[in-house]
Scaffold this motif. Sequence first.
Motif, PDB file in Angstrom:
ATOM      1  N   CYS A 155       0.758  -1.206  -0.044  1.00 38.33           N
ATOM      2  CA  CYS A 155      -0.183  -0.079   0.045  1.00 38.33           C
ATOM      3  C   CYS A 155       0.759   1.197   0.021  1.00 38.33           C
ATOM      4  O   CYS A 155       0.588   2.284  -0.695  1.00 38.33           O
ATOM      5  N   ILE A 156       1.921   1.135   0.875  1.00 44.13           N
ATOM      6  CA  ILE A 156       2.650   2.393   0.771  1.00 44.13           C
ATOM      7  C   ILE A 156       3.677   2.663  -0.614  1.00 44.13           C
ATOM      8  O   ILE A 156       3.786   3.880  -1.052  1.00 44.13           O
ATOM      9  N   SER A 157       3.904   1.517  -1.314  1.00 43.22           N
ATOM     10  CA  SER A 157       4.467   1.656  -2.391  1.00 43.22           C
ATOM     11  C   SER A 157       3.495   2.124  -3.514  1.00 43.22           C
ATOM     12  O   SER A 157       3.641   2.922  -4.428  1.00 43.22           O
ATOM     13  N   GLY A 158       2.241   1.740  -3.475  1.00 43.67           N
ATOM     14  CA  GLY A 158       1.060   2.224  -4.156  1.00 43.67           C
ATOM     15  C   GLY A 158       0.929   3.844  -3.996  1.00 43.67           C
ATOM     16  O   GLY A 158       0.655   4.759  -4.888  1.00 43.67           O
ATOM     17  N   ILE A 159       0.898   4.331  -2.860  1.00 41.53           N
ATOM     18  CA  ILE A 159       0.916   5.842  -2.351  1.00 41.53           C
ATOM     19  C   ILE A 159       2.111   6.618  -2.904  1.00 41.53           C
ATOM     20  O   ILE A 159       1.961   7.651  -3.562  1.00 41.53           O
ATOM     21  N   ARG A 160       3.101   5.877  -2.947  1.00 39.91           N
ATOM     22  CA  ARG A 160       4.156   6.550  -3.560  1.00 39.91           C
ATOM     23  C   ARG A 160       4.079   6.636  -5.045  1.00 39.91           C
ATOM     24  O   ARG A 160       4.670   7.594  -5.801  1.00 39.91           O
ATOM     25  N   SER A 161       3.584   5.683  -5.856  1.00 40.86           N
ATOM     26  CA  SER A 161       3.540   5.698  -7.226  1.00 40.86           C
ATOM     27  C   SER A 161       2.482   6.956  -7.515  1.00 40.86           C
ATOM     28  O   SER A 161       2.383   7.551  -8.593  1.00 40.86           O
ATOM     29  N   TYR A 162       1.388   7.248  -6.616  1.00 43.45           N
ATOM     30  CA  TYR A 162       0.400   8.384  -6.978  1.00 43.45           C
ATOM     31  C   TYR A 162       1.116   9.592  -6.919  1.00 43.45           C
ATOM     32  O   TYR A 162       0.895  10.530  -7.709  1.00 43.45           O
ATOM     33  N   LEU A 163       2.221   9.682  -6.133  1.00 48.06           N
ATOM     34  CA  LEU A 163       2.766  10.938  -5.786  1.00 48.06           C
ATOM     35  C   LEU A 163       3.527  11.218  -7.330  1.00 48.06           C
ATOM     36  O   LEU A 163       3.701  12.250  -7.478  1.00 48.06           O
ATOM     37  N   SER A 164       4.357   9.979  -7.487  1.00 45.90           N
ATOM     38  CA  SER A 164       5.061  10.002  -8.917  1.00 45.90           C
ATOM     39  C   SER A 164       4.301  10.418 -10.312  1.00 45.90           C
ATOM     40  O   SER A 164       4.549  11.280 -10.850  1.00 45.90           O
ATOM     41  N   ALA A 165       2.826   9.926 -10.176  1.00 47.75           N
ATOM     42  CA  ALA A 165       1.984  10.410 -11.146  1.00 47.75           C
ATOM     43  C   ALA A 165       1.626  12.004 -10.975  1.00 47.75           C
ATOM     44  O   ALA A 165       1.544  12.262 -12.078  1.00 47.75           O
ATOM     45  N   VAL A 166       1.677  12.283  -9.968  1.00 43.67           N
ATOM     46  CA  VAL A 166       1.136  13.584  -9.647  1.00 43.67           C
ATOM     47  C   VAL A 166       2.034  14.664 -10.255  1.00 43.67           C
ATOM     48  O   VAL A 166       1.987  15.545 -11.153  1.00 43.67           O
ATOM     49  N   LYS A 167       3.540  14.120  -9.852  1.00 41.93           N
ATOM     50  CA  LYS A 167       4.471  14.808 -10.462  1.00 41.93           C
ATOM     51  C   LYS A 167       4.594  15.080 -11.991  1.00 41.93           C
ATOM     52  O   LYS A 167       5.058  16.036 -12.474  1.00 41.93           O
ATOM     53  N   SER A 168       4.486  13.842 -12.454  1.00 41.91           N
ATOM     54  CA  SER A 168       4.333  13.641 -14.186  1.00 41.91           C
ATOM     55  C   SER A 168       3.231  14.376 -14.744  1.00 41.91           C
ATOM     56  O   SER A 168       3.608  15.208 -15.847  1.00 41.91           O
ATOM     57  N   MET A 169       2.257  14.482 -14.144  1.00 52.46           N
ATOM     58  CA  MET A 169       1.036  15.340 -14.634  1.00 52.46           C
ATOM     59  C   MET A 169       1.428  16.675 -14.348  1.00 52.46           C
ATOM     60  O   MET A 169       0.974  17.592 -15.536  1.00 52.46           O
ATOM     61  N   SER A 170       1.936  17.249 -13.632  1.00 52.60           N
ATOM     62  CA  SER A 170       2.425  18.584 -13.238  1.00 52.60           C
ATOM     63  C   SER A 170       3.259  18.898 -14.364  1.00 52.60           C
ATOM     64  O   SER A 170       3.185  20.176 -14.959  1.00 52.60           O
ATOM     65  N   ALA A 171       4.470  18.145 -14.760  1.00 46.24           N
ATOM     66  CA  ALA A 171       5.460  18.325 -15.802  1.00 46.24           C
ATOM     67  C   ALA A 171       4.344  18.253 -17.279  1.00 46.24           C
ATOM     68  O   ALA A 171       4.915  19.176 -17.989  1.00 46.24           O
ATOM     69  N   THR A 172       3.637  17.522 -17.344  1.00 48.60           N
ATOM     70  CA  THR A 172       3.092  17.370 -18.626  1.00 48.60           C
ATOM     71  C   THR A 172       2.254  18.800 -18.900  1.00 48.60           C
ATOM     72  O   THR A 172       2.195  19.336 -19.877  1.00 48.60           O
ATOM     73  N   VAL A 173       1.434  19.254 -17.832  1.00 52.59           N
ATOM     74  CA  VAL A 173       0.869  20.332 -17.943  1.00 52.59           C
ATOM     75  C   VAL A 173       1.675  21.731 -18.159  1.00 52.59           C
ATOM     76  O   VAL A 173       1.370  22.822 -18.959  1.00 52.59           O
ATOM     77  N   ALA A 174       2.843  21.525 -17.308  1.00 53.44           N
ATOM     78  CA  ALA A 174       3.578  22.609 -17.470  1.00 53.44           C
ATOM     79  C   ALA A 174       4.486  23.046 -18.893  1.00 53.44           C
ATOM     80  O   ALA A 174       4.492  23.914 -19.238  1.00 53.44           O
ATOM     81  N   ALA A 175       4.347  21.747 -19.392  1.00 51.81           N
ATOM     82  CA  ALA A 175       5.250  21.870 -20.878  1.00 51.81           C
ATOM     83  C   ALA A 175       3.926  22.063 -22.087  1.00 51.81           C
ATOM     84  O   ALA A 175       4.188  22.504 -22.946  1.00 51.81           O
ATOM     85  N   ASP A 176       2.773  21.627 -21.538  1.00 52.37           N
ATOM     86  CA  ASP A 176       1.727  22.012 -22.662  1.00 52.37           C
ATOM     87  C   ASP A 176       0.279  22.290 -21.761  1.00 52.37           C
ATOM     88  O   ASP A 176      -0.520  21.443 -21.177  1.00 52.37           O
ATOM     89  N   SER A 177      -0.058  23.609 -21.973  1.00 55.69           N
ATOM     90  CA  SER A 177      -1.065  24.113 -21.282  1.00 55.69           C
ATOM     91  C   SER A 177      -2.221  23.386 -21.577  1.00 55.69           C
ATOM     92  O   SER A 177      -3.582  23.423 -20.616  1.00 55.69           O
ATOM     93  N   GLN A 178      -2.366  23.036 -22.774  1.00 60.30           N
ATOM     94  CA  GLN A 178      -3.765  22.452 -23.287  1.00 60.30           C
ATOM     95  C   GLN A 178      -3.711  20.917 -23.042  1.00 60.30           C
ATOM     96  O   GLN A 178      -4.704  20.201 -23.548  1.00 60.30           O
ATOM     97  N   ALA A 179      -2.745  20.280 -22.349  1.00 65.34           N
ATOM     98  CA  ALA A 179      -2.794  18.784 -22.390  1.00 65.34           C
ATOM     99  C   ALA A 179      -3.941  18.258 -21.561  1.00 65.34           C
ATOM    100  O   ALA A 179      -4.049  18.682 -20.517  1.00 65.34           O
ATOM    101  N   ASP A 180      -4.347  17.161 -22.011  1.00 66.94           N
ATOM    102  CA  ASP A 180      -5.445  16.326 -21.497  1.00 66.94           C
ATOM    103  C   ASP A 180      -4.832  15.396 -20.376  1.00 66.94           C
ATOM    104  O   ASP A 180      -4.495  14.523 -21.035  1.00 66.94           O
ATOM    105  N   ILE A 181      -4.808  15.589 -19.160  1.00 68.19           N
ATOM    106  CA  ILE A 181      -4.416  14.393 -18.331  1.00 68.19           C
ATOM    107  C   ILE A 181      -5.567  13.614 -17.743  1.00 68.19           C
ATOM    108  O   ILE A 181      -5.177  13.017 -16.637  1.00 68.19           O
ATOM    109  N   GLY A 182      -6.649  13.781 -18.339  1.00 69.46           N
ATOM    110  CA  GLY A 182      -7.962  12.944 -17.847  1.00 69.46           C
ATOM    111  C   GLY A 182      -7.584  11.410 -17.801  1.00 69.46           C
ATOM    112  O   GLY A 182      -7.785  10.678 -16.735  1.00 69.46           O
TER     113      GLY A 182
END
Length: 205
Positions: free
Chosen positions: A95-122
Amino acid sequence: MKVTVALALVTLGSASAFAPAPFGSRQSTTALSAEQSRSDFLTQSAAAFATIAAFPSVSNAAKYGSFGAGSPEVLDPKTAIIDEDILKTESVQKCISGIRSYLSAVKSMSATVAADSQADIGPSIRKELDFVQVRADFNGVTEAFDEDTQRGTDRLVRIILQDITELETANRQKPGVPRSEKRLSIVQGKLSKLEKAFDDFLAFV
């Protein structure tokens, strides 16, 4: 008097859903009933936050911030009481590993939106931050916490679950309609808030 009544109503309304479980039991204080859907959770959360929002001083005091700063419900990890034997079990570590993966996913989404303001992260939100699985992983980890520590992490979990759904809503755009600066700011703000909340929860383990 109005503030006192409002807080009492909010407390009573959420108490049954987040009542602490015995230390080391197989049921977590953060567990919502298995039958409760995402919409049920949002309905209850919206009612509670709407009541608080009606009173500015209470709303400001309840804002999520640093540990112990304006939010006495959030416990300092340094004072947490955790059963190390339960924490080391394979199920809790998963479960802890799962939560760490969620944090990584959020950071990745932030980078995606920063690179492309119109990116669909849905698609990423639905795949990487599955509401039911996120909730289950939090429940699994808090099995190792004593009652006070469970109470101290409840607010973090509620914030994360609500923000995941609000992020998905903020991300939606009509076909052919560009994302406005205001909408972009909301999406980035939700991602930033989620990153901090996941980080703060992981500080307990």
